[in-house]
Write a protein that holds these residues in place. Structure first.
Motif, PDB file in Angstrom:
ATOM      1  N   VAL A   1     -68.452   5.544 -32.054  1.00 32.16           N
ATOM      2  CA  VAL A   1     -68.079   5.874 -30.964  1.00 32.16           C
ATOM      3  C   VAL A   1     -66.567   6.111 -31.402  1.00 32.16           C
ATOM      4  O   VAL A   1     -66.175   5.227 -31.778  1.00 32.16           O
ATOM      5  CB  VAL A   1     -68.421   4.985 -30.098  1.00 32.16           C
ATOM      6  N   PRO A   2     -65.867   7.359 -31.117  1.00 33.27           N
ATOM      7  CA  PRO A   2     -64.936   7.304 -31.378  1.00 33.27           C
ATOM      8  C   PRO A   2     -64.357   6.998 -30.029  1.00 33.27           C
ATOM      9  O   PRO A   2     -64.172   8.019 -28.501  1.00 33.27           O
ATOM     10  CB  PRO A   2     -64.264   8.962 -31.589  1.00 33.27           C
ATOM     11  N   MET A   3     -62.762   6.851 -30.238  1.00 36.96           N
ATOM     12  CA  MET A   3     -61.738   6.621 -28.655  1.00 36.96           C
ATOM     13  C   MET A   3     -61.533   7.771 -28.657  1.00 36.96           C
ATOM     14  O   MET A   3     -60.688   8.201 -29.546  1.00 36.96           O
ATOM     15  CB  MET A   3     -60.546   6.070 -29.408  1.00 36.96           C
ATOM     16  N   GLN A   4     -61.346   8.247 -27.286  1.00 33.26           N
ATOM     17  CA  GLN A   4     -60.929   8.888 -27.026  1.00 33.26           C
ATOM     18  C   GLN A   4     -59.446   9.852 -26.543  1.00 33.26           C
ATOM     19  O   GLN A   4     -58.508   8.799 -27.104  1.00 33.26           O
ATOM     20  CB  GLN A   4     -61.865   9.354 -25.456  1.00 33.26           C
ATOM     21  N   ALA A   5     -58.835  10.886 -27.141  1.00 32.61           N
ATOM     22  CA  ALA A   5     -58.010  11.550 -26.689  1.00 32.61           C
ATOM     23  C   ALA A   5     -56.787  11.124 -25.526  1.00 32.61           C
ATOM     24  O   ALA A   5     -55.727  10.785 -26.725  1.00 32.61           O
ATOM     25  CB  ALA A   5     -57.527  12.890 -27.437  1.00 32.61           C
ATOM     26  N   ASN A   6     -57.454  11.030 -24.656  1.00 32.38           N
ATOM     27  CA  ASN A   6     -56.812  10.661 -23.683  1.00 32.38           C
ATOM     28  C   ASN A   6     -55.979   9.323 -23.354  1.00 32.38           C
ATOM     29  O   ASN A   6     -55.409   9.031 -22.821  1.00 32.38           O
ATOM     30  CB  ASN A   6     -57.327  10.840 -22.299  1.00 32.38           C
ATOM     31  N   GLN A   7     -57.359   8.356 -24.376  1.00 34.88           N
ATOM     32  CA  GLN A   7     -56.418   6.788 -24.764  1.00 34.88           C
ATOM     33  C   GLN A   7     -54.568   7.418 -24.677  1.00 34.88           C
ATOM     34  O   GLN A   7     -54.975   7.508 -25.723  1.00 34.88           O
ATOM     35  CB  GLN A   7     -57.546   5.879 -24.831  1.00 34.88           C
ATOM     36  N   GLN A   8     -53.725   6.009 -23.877  1.00 34.77           N
ATOM     37  CA  GLN A   8     -52.647   6.218 -24.125  1.00 34.77           C
ATOM     38  C   GLN A   8     -52.025   4.816 -23.268  1.00 34.77           C
ATOM     39  O   GLN A   8     -52.551   4.595 -22.424  1.00 34.77           O
ATOM     40  CB  GLN A   8     -52.032   7.292 -23.645  1.00 34.77           C
ATOM     41  N   ILE A   9     -51.274   4.471 -23.601  1.00 36.06           N
ATOM     42  CA  ILE A   9     -49.979   3.026 -22.972  1.00 36.06           C
ATOM     43  C   ILE A   9     -48.700   3.761 -23.480  1.00 36.06           C
ATOM     44  O   ILE A   9     -48.656   4.310 -24.225  1.00 36.06           O
ATOM     45  CB  ILE A   9     -50.814   2.330 -23.750  1.00 36.06           C
ATOM     46  N   THR A  10     -47.891   3.846 -22.401  1.00 31.70           N
ATOM     47  CA  THR A  10     -46.911   4.135 -22.125  1.00 31.70           C
ATOM     48  C   THR A  10     -46.211   2.348 -21.568  1.00 31.70           C
ATOM     49  O   THR A  10     -46.241   1.626 -20.545  1.00 31.70           O
ATOM     50  CB  THR A  10     -46.436   4.747 -20.985  1.00 31.70           C
ATOM     51  N   TYR A  11     -45.089   2.379 -21.510  1.00 30.39           N
ATOM     52  CA  TYR A  11     -43.933   1.467 -22.067  1.00 30.39           C
ATOM     53  C   TYR A  11     -42.380   1.944 -21.393  1.00 30.39           C
ATOM     54  O   TYR A  11     -42.258   2.796 -22.409  1.00 30.39           O
ATOM     55  CB  TYR A  11     -43.446   0.304 -23.692  1.00 30.39           C
ATOM     56  N   ILE A  12     -42.419   1.327 -20.458  1.00 24.08           N
ATOM     57  CA  ILE A  12     -40.638   1.772 -19.974  1.00 24.08           C
ATOM     58  C   ILE A  12     -39.480   0.812 -21.398  1.00 24.08           C
ATOM     59  O   ILE A  12     -39.901  -1.011 -21.402  1.00 24.08           O
ATOM     60  CB  ILE A  12     -40.181   1.332 -19.114  1.00 24.08           C
ATOM     61  N   LEU A  13     -39.361   1.401 -21.774  1.00 18.06           N
ATOM     62  CA  LEU A  13     -38.404   0.419 -23.000  1.00 18.06           C
ATOM     63  C   LEU A  13     -37.242  -0.599 -22.327  1.00 18.06           C
ATOM     64  O   LEU A  13     -36.891  -0.179 -21.084  1.00 18.06           O
ATOM     65  CB  LEU A  13     -36.799   1.623 -23.629  1.00 18.06           C
ATOM     66  N   ASN A  14     -36.947  -1.297 -23.046  1.00 17.99           N
ATOM     67  CA  ASN A  14     -36.271  -2.539 -22.225  1.00 17.99           C
ATOM     68  C   ASN A  14     -33.824  -2.028 -22.650  1.00 17.99           C
ATOM     69  O   ASN A  14     -34.283  -1.577 -23.358  1.00 17.99           O
ATOM     70  CB  ASN A  14     -35.903  -3.656 -22.912  1.00 17.99           C
ATOM     71  N   ASP A  15     -33.050  -2.413 -22.087  1.00 19.75           N
ATOM     72  CA  ASP A  15     -32.321  -2.131 -22.075  1.00 19.75           C
ATOM     73  C   ASP A  15     -31.614  -2.977 -22.829  1.00 19.75           C
ATOM     74  O   ASP A  15     -31.390  -4.321 -22.886  1.00 19.75           O
ATOM     75  CB  ASP A  15     -31.240  -2.507 -20.665  1.00 19.75           C
ATOM     76  N   VAL A  16     -31.465  -2.217 -24.072  1.00 18.93           N
ATOM     77  CA  VAL A  16     -30.517  -3.211 -25.557  1.00 18.93           C
ATOM     78  C   VAL A  16     -29.950  -2.766 -25.824  1.00 18.93           C
ATOM     79  O   VAL A  16     -28.722  -3.154 -26.766  1.00 18.93           O
ATOM     80  CB  VAL A  16     -31.449  -3.420 -27.034  1.00 18.93           C
ATOM     81  N   MET A  17     -28.585  -2.066 -24.727  1.00 26.33           N
ATOM     82  CA  MET A  17     -27.326  -1.572 -25.102  1.00 26.33           C
ATOM     83  C   MET A  17     -26.759  -2.075 -23.894  1.00 26.33           C
ATOM     84  O   MET A  17     -25.987  -2.542 -23.231  1.00 26.33           O
ATOM     85  CB  MET A  17     -26.990  -0.161 -24.330  1.00 26.33           C
ATOM     86  N   PRO A  18     -25.345  -2.830 -24.879  1.00 25.95           N
ATOM     87  CA  PRO A  18     -24.060  -3.454 -24.260  1.00 25.95           C
ATOM     88  C   PRO A  18     -23.910  -2.917 -23.090  1.00 25.95           C
ATOM     89  O   PRO A  18     -23.179  -1.587 -23.201  1.00 25.95           O
ATOM     90  CB  PRO A  18     -23.053  -3.990 -25.316  1.00 25.95           C
ATOM     91  N   PRO A  19     -22.460  -3.175 -21.838  1.00 24.48           N
ATOM     92  CA  PRO A  19     -21.787  -2.627 -20.747  1.00 24.48           C
ATOM     93  C   PRO A  19     -20.646  -1.422 -21.576  1.00 24.48           C
ATOM     94  O   PRO A  19     -19.961  -1.729 -22.283  1.00 24.48           O
ATOM     95  CB  PRO A  19     -22.096  -3.581 -19.674  1.00 24.48           C
ATOM     96  N   VAL A  20     -20.578  -0.607 -20.996  1.00 29.36           N
ATOM     97  CA  VAL A  20     -19.908   0.462 -21.566  1.00 29.36           C
ATOM     98  C   VAL A  20     -18.365   0.146 -20.210  1.00 29.36           C
ATOM     99  O   VAL A  20     -18.912   0.665 -19.110  1.00 29.36           O
ATOM    100  CB  VAL A  20     -19.868   1.134 -21.517  1.00 29.36           C
ATOM    101  N   LEU A  21     -17.579   0.260 -20.679  1.00 29.88           N
ATOM    102  CA  LEU A  21     -15.566  -0.153 -19.618  1.00 29.88           C
ATOM    103  C   LEU A  21     -15.394   0.789 -20.108  1.00 29.88           C
ATOM    104  O   LEU A  21     -14.942   1.666 -21.183  1.00 29.88           O
ATOM    105  CB  LEU A  21     -15.714  -1.411 -20.099  1.00 29.88           C
ATOM    106  N   THR A  22     -14.772   1.716 -18.877  1.00 33.65           N
ATOM    107  CA  THR A  22     -13.497   2.710 -18.773  1.00 33.65           C
ATOM    108  C   THR A  22     -12.514   2.314 -17.482  1.00 33.65           C
ATOM    109  O   THR A  22     -12.854   1.387 -17.225  1.00 33.65           O
ATOM    110  CB  THR A  22     -14.380   4.458 -18.224  1.00 33.65           C
TER     111      THR A  22
END
Length: 476
Positions: free
Chosen positions: A360-381
């Motif tokens: 039995v195949p996995m259906q093509a509409n199966q998906q999982i979405t991740y909200i990515l973590n912030d890995v960038m340092p703060p930028v100062l101006t």
């Protein structure tokens, strides 16, 4: 000698011993060409005439007459339906006595008795997709066609006249099943005496795995010169029907497709991998019989966002290589640094790239979405910007971050402690400039206010001790 059957004709007594650990379901068949009189049969567990020692199953004071089952007795005997057939005789370990007697005084003759184990289901193999079931029997099976005094053993065809297959739904989706065909394993028609038959099934809805097949012999009415019989239609080679005690129960395989567990949150803090859990083990190939092989990079796709997301490798959570059938996998991801809020979606490459064990195949509409973590340092101006000229001497200096900041030990920056982060002086002679600094409520802007107007035409140096600060995701 008079037996416990209560008849006065001559007796023939046979002893049977069932060994310890054995339980037998036997038949004792006098419906044979060698029987030519109205015999009776009884099975006892002792020889004491004063004890009610009949084995369970006796009807009155003898076993049942065979009625319509006996067309094979000696043709000279005009009442073959009176010949007894003891079947489904369950014997536990011990010693038993089989008594053959005439029904009335002086009634004697010839008899031939066949003793054997009752025909029953022995084993089965269910196709992974439930399309067929191979059933093995304890002995060769036959159908029967009766015509007058003839008793013809035939293939059990049409198969639907000999077998009944039903579904116990148990809350599942499938509620009905039909027998499409019954054939030999090589596809040839069924012959008399088959030990194994393949039943092709038609199930109305995809099973969820809760349902069970209930398989039993069809009951049939047989009219013969010797009388009438109603019971299992299926016979052994002696014309003894299938046991009435046996029903084959078979749990159907689930035909629900495998799914991704959306509740399993496993994104690495640095977005370098995710661990995905599936509802059951998954494979990369299906050959029509069973699935095999570990899933690979070609079996999945990942959203191509602005960060250049790609799947670099698929392993087990402990970084070992999968072999197929795993329900939890680690996906190593390569992407540019995320600032937080970006999304990444992983799904099957198609609706025919990933399979569960039975295809039995996995259906093509199966998906999982991740909200990515912030890995960038703060930028100062800085405002005014570095190198800017023509600035008013009474101008406040703004240090503006693109996100909220705090101390590396996770403590808050406040108006009371922010001054210690700032250096403000003249650039030519290093003379310090007195000031007061404050931080905005959103922890993103530090305002440096000199205590008095700065000297015109002099260059001012402002700095912050940046390696003591981080954003709220621990990025320095």
């Amino acid at each position: 000698m008079e037996s416990n059957l209560g008849f006065s004709a001559a007796d023939f007594i046979y002893q049977i011993t069932v060994d310890a650990g054995d339980t037998l379901n036997l038949f004792f068949d006098l419906c044979t060409p060698g029987t030519n009189y109205d015999a009776s049969i009884g099975i006892f567990n002792s020889c004491d005439p004063d004890t009610n020692n009949m084995v369970d199953g006796m009807i009155g004071n003898e076993w049942e007459d065979c009625m319509g089952l006996c067309a094979q007795a000696d043709p000279a005997f005009e009442s073959p339906g009176f010949v007894p057939l003891a079947r489904d005789v369950w014997l536990e370990p011990g010693t038993y006595y089989v008594v053959i007697d005439g029904y009335s005084a002086g009634m004697e003759g010839d008899f031939q008795m066949v003793v054997g184990e009752m025909l029953a289901f022995e084993d089965y193999t269910l196709a992974g997709n439930n399309s067929y079931i191979d059933i093995t029997f304890s002995d060769g099976i036959y159908g029967v066609q009766t015509s007058g005094a003839d008793w013809n053993l035939t293939p059990p065809m049409p198969i639907q006249d000999y077998f009944l297959i039903e579904i116990e739904q148990n809350g599942g989706n499938a509620s009905a099943v039909g027998i499409v065909s019954g054939l030999q394993l090589d596809g040839d028609p069924v012959e008399p005496g088959e030990l194994v038959i393949r039943f092709t099934l038609d199930i109305n809805n995809p099973p969820t795995g809760q349902e069970e097949l209930k398989i039993s012999p069809q009951w049939w009415n047989l009219d013969n010169d010797g009388g009438n019989y109603y019971g299992p239609h299926l016979m052994n080679s002696y014309g003894v029907p299938f046991t009435e005690e046996d029903i084959l129960w078979v749990e159907l395989n689930s035909m629900l497709p495998p799914t991704i567990d959306l509740s399993y949150d496993s994104l690495a803090d640095d977005n370098s991998y995710v661990i995905i859990a599936f509802s059951e083990g998954i494979y990369t190939d299906y050959d029509g019989d069973e699935a095999s092989g570990a899933v690979n990079l070609l079996d999945f796709q990942i959203s191509q966002g602005s960060l250049g997301d790609t799947i670099q490798n698929i392993t087990l959570p402990d970084d070992l290589l999968p072999s197929g059938g795993e329900d939890t996998l680690k996906f190593l991801i390569d992407l540019n640094p995320a600032s937080g809020g970006e999304t990444m979606t992983i799904s099957p490459a198609s609706g025919a790239s990933i399979f569960k064990w039975n295809g039995v195949p996995m259906q093509a509409n199966q998906q999982i979405t991740y909200i990515l973590n912030d890995v960038m340092p703060p930028v100062l101006t800085f405002d005014p910007a570095d190198g800017e000229t023509g600035i008013s001497p009474d101008t406040d200096i703004l240090l503006q971050y693109n996100e909220a900041i705090r101390y590396k030990d996770d403590s808050a920056i406040s108006n009371e402690n922010v001054d210690g982060l700032i250096t403000l002086r003249y650039n030519d002679d290093q003379d310090p400039i007195a000031f007061d600094a404050t931080i905005s409520g959103d922890n993103r802007t530090i305002t440096v206010s000199p205590d008095s107007e700065m000297v015109e035409l002099r260059e001012v140096y402002v700095a912050i001790i940046g390696d003591t600060l981080e954003d709220f995701n621990d990025n320095i």
